[in-house]
Write an enzyme that holds these catalytic residues in place. Structure first.
Site, PDB file in Angstrom:
ATOM      1  N   ASP A  66       0.885  -1.243   0.051  1.00 21.70           N
ATOM      2  CA  ASP A  66       0.012  -0.063   0.056  1.00 21.70           C
ATOM      3  C   ASP A  66       0.688   1.263  -0.174  1.00 21.70           C
ATOM      4  OD1 ASP A  66      -0.868  -0.853   3.290  1.00 21.70           O
ATOM      5  OD2 ASP A  66       1.083  -0.402   2.508  1.00 21.70           O
ATOM      6  N   ASN A 134      -7.310  -3.087  14.289  1.00 21.74           N
ATOM      7  CA  ASN A 134      -8.578  -3.366  13.891  1.00 21.74           C
ATOM      8  C   ASN A 134      -8.618  -4.629  12.987  1.00 21.74           C
ATOM      9  OD1 ASN A 134      -7.737  -2.521  11.650  1.00 21.74           O
ATOM     10  ND2 ASN A 134      -9.210  -0.751  11.451  1.00 21.74           N
ATOM     11  N   HIS A 136      -7.035  -5.130  10.273  1.00 21.51           N
ATOM     12  CA  HIS A 136      -6.816  -4.769   8.927  1.00 21.51           C
ATOM     13  C   HIS A 136      -5.446  -5.359   8.481  1.00 21.51           C
ATOM     14  CE1 HIS A 136      -4.488  -0.925   9.997  1.00 21.51           C
ATOM     15  NE2 HIS A 136      -3.949  -1.465   9.158  1.00 21.51           N
TER      16      HIS A 136
HETATM   17  C1  GLP Z   1      -0.550   0.111   8.700  1.00 19.13           C
HETATM   18  C2  GLP Z   1       0.021  -0.541   7.435  1.00 19.13           C
HETATM   19  C3  GLP Z   1      -0.155  -2.163   7.632  1.00 19.13           C
HETATM   20  C4  GLP Z   1       0.623  -2.581   9.063  1.00 19.13           C
HETATM   21  C5  GLP Z   1      -0.282  -2.003   9.999  1.00 19.13           C
HETATM   22  C6  GLP Z   1       0.229  -2.143  11.435  1.00 19.13           C
HETATM   23  O1  GLP Z   1      -1.847   0.313   8.511  1.00 19.13           O
HETATM   24  N1  GLP Z   1      -0.970  -0.440   6.191  1.00 19.13           N
HETATM   25  O2  GLP Z   1       0.374  -2.816   6.513  1.00 19.13           O
HETATM   26  O3  GLP Z   1       0.575  -3.893   9.030  1.00 19.13           O
HETATM   27  O4  GLP Z   1      -0.183  -0.556   9.932  1.00 19.13           O
HETATM   28  O5  GLP Z   1       1.464  -1.483  11.509  1.00 19.13           O
HETATM   29  P1  GLP Z   1       2.332  -1.575  12.798  1.00 19.13           P
HETATM   30  O6  GLP Z   1       3.329  -2.752  12.404  1.00 19.13           O
HETATM   31  O7  GLP Z   1       3.182  -0.505  12.947  1.00 19.13           O
HETATM   32  O8  GLP Z   1       1.341  -1.741  14.023  1.00 19.13           O
END
Ligand code: GLP
Length: 234
Positions: A66, A134, A136
């Site tokens: 993304d 959440n 995702h």
């Molecule tokens: C963002 C990214 C995801 C990532 C998520 C968790 O939303 N789009 O790809 O997995 O955050 O990030 P973190 O590893 O900082 O908790």
């Protein structure tokens, strides 16, 4: 079949993820990467392995999950900047083989072009994933369909609060494309991911928790630390 590995802390989880990544790296041509804080130590370990000459990114292609819309790729707020400085500039990665949604063009055009690049060079052989609080994956927020593909998304309030991007739109690969990966390695760390992981692994696949669709994949490994695993059997 989901394989679950729990390690005592973030460092051990990252080392385990690196060992799994290393084991698949030589046979993987197309690599899929995530951003966020969780994979940082993994990328540091991969960078060290490349600097030592024990692995080479020669001939590899990369796709990132993304990118925010309207951000300059050289801006520190962009996921491209994150990848360049945490991995790509540390390894002999051919810049022409790095694939990202075009954050400077019209979002719908960028999504269409990225989908076309994926169809031409994909699918992903080895996909690194994180997980949002959440549930995702990439920017497939709650409500995302299992047959979703690369598209423009509006970021949820929770994601906006946590990530604090400059805009509220992103281009994300869809769940269908993620599930087309040959091998998936999901990393998770910290108590704040506990509920998302329990729902992703213990509930049946459902759109409220996009990560739960990973249960449908035949070669996915969840590597997490004990804090992230703390609610799995609650
Ligand atoms: C963002 C990214 C995801 C990532 C998520 C968790 O939303 N789009 O790809 O997995 O955050 O990030 P973190 O590893 O900082 O908790």
């Amino acid at each position: 079949m989901v394989k679950l590995i729990v390690k005592e802390n973030y460092s051990a989880m990252s080392k385990e993820a690196f060992n799994i990544f290393r084991g698949r790296f030589d046979s993987a041509r197309v690599l899929g990467f995530a951003t966020g804080s969780t994979p940082l130590k993994l990328y540091e370990l991969i960078s060290e392995e490349a600097r030592s000459g024990r692995i080479s990114f020669e001939g590899k292609l990369t796709f990132n999950l993304d990118e925010y819309c309207g951000v300059d790729p050289f801006d520190s707020a962009s996921f491209r900047h994150y990848m360049d400085h945490n991995l790509f500039l540390n390894v002999n990665m051919n810049p022409n083989s790095i694939h990202f949604p075009d954050s400077k063009s019209d979002p719908k055009t960028a999504a269409k072009q990225y989908r076309e690049e994926y169809l031409r060079y994909g699918p992903i052989d080895l996909q690194i994933l994180g997980i949002g609080r959440n549930g995702h994956i990439a920017f497939n927020e709650p409500g995302a369909m299992p047959d979703s593909v690369t598209r423009v998304v509006e970021l949820s309030d929770d994601t906006l609060r946590v990530n604090m991007p400059k805009g509220n739109k992103a281009v994300t690969m869809g769940i269908k494309e993620i599930l087309e990966s040959r091998t998936i390695l999901l990393l998770a760390s910290g108590k704040e991911k506990g509920l998302a992981l329990r729902k992703a692994l213990r509930d049946s696949p459902n759109t409220a928790v996009p990560a739960s669709f990973l249960q449908m994949h035949d070669d996915v490994t969840f590597v997490m630390d004990e804090e992230a695993a703390s609610m799995l059997d609650a």
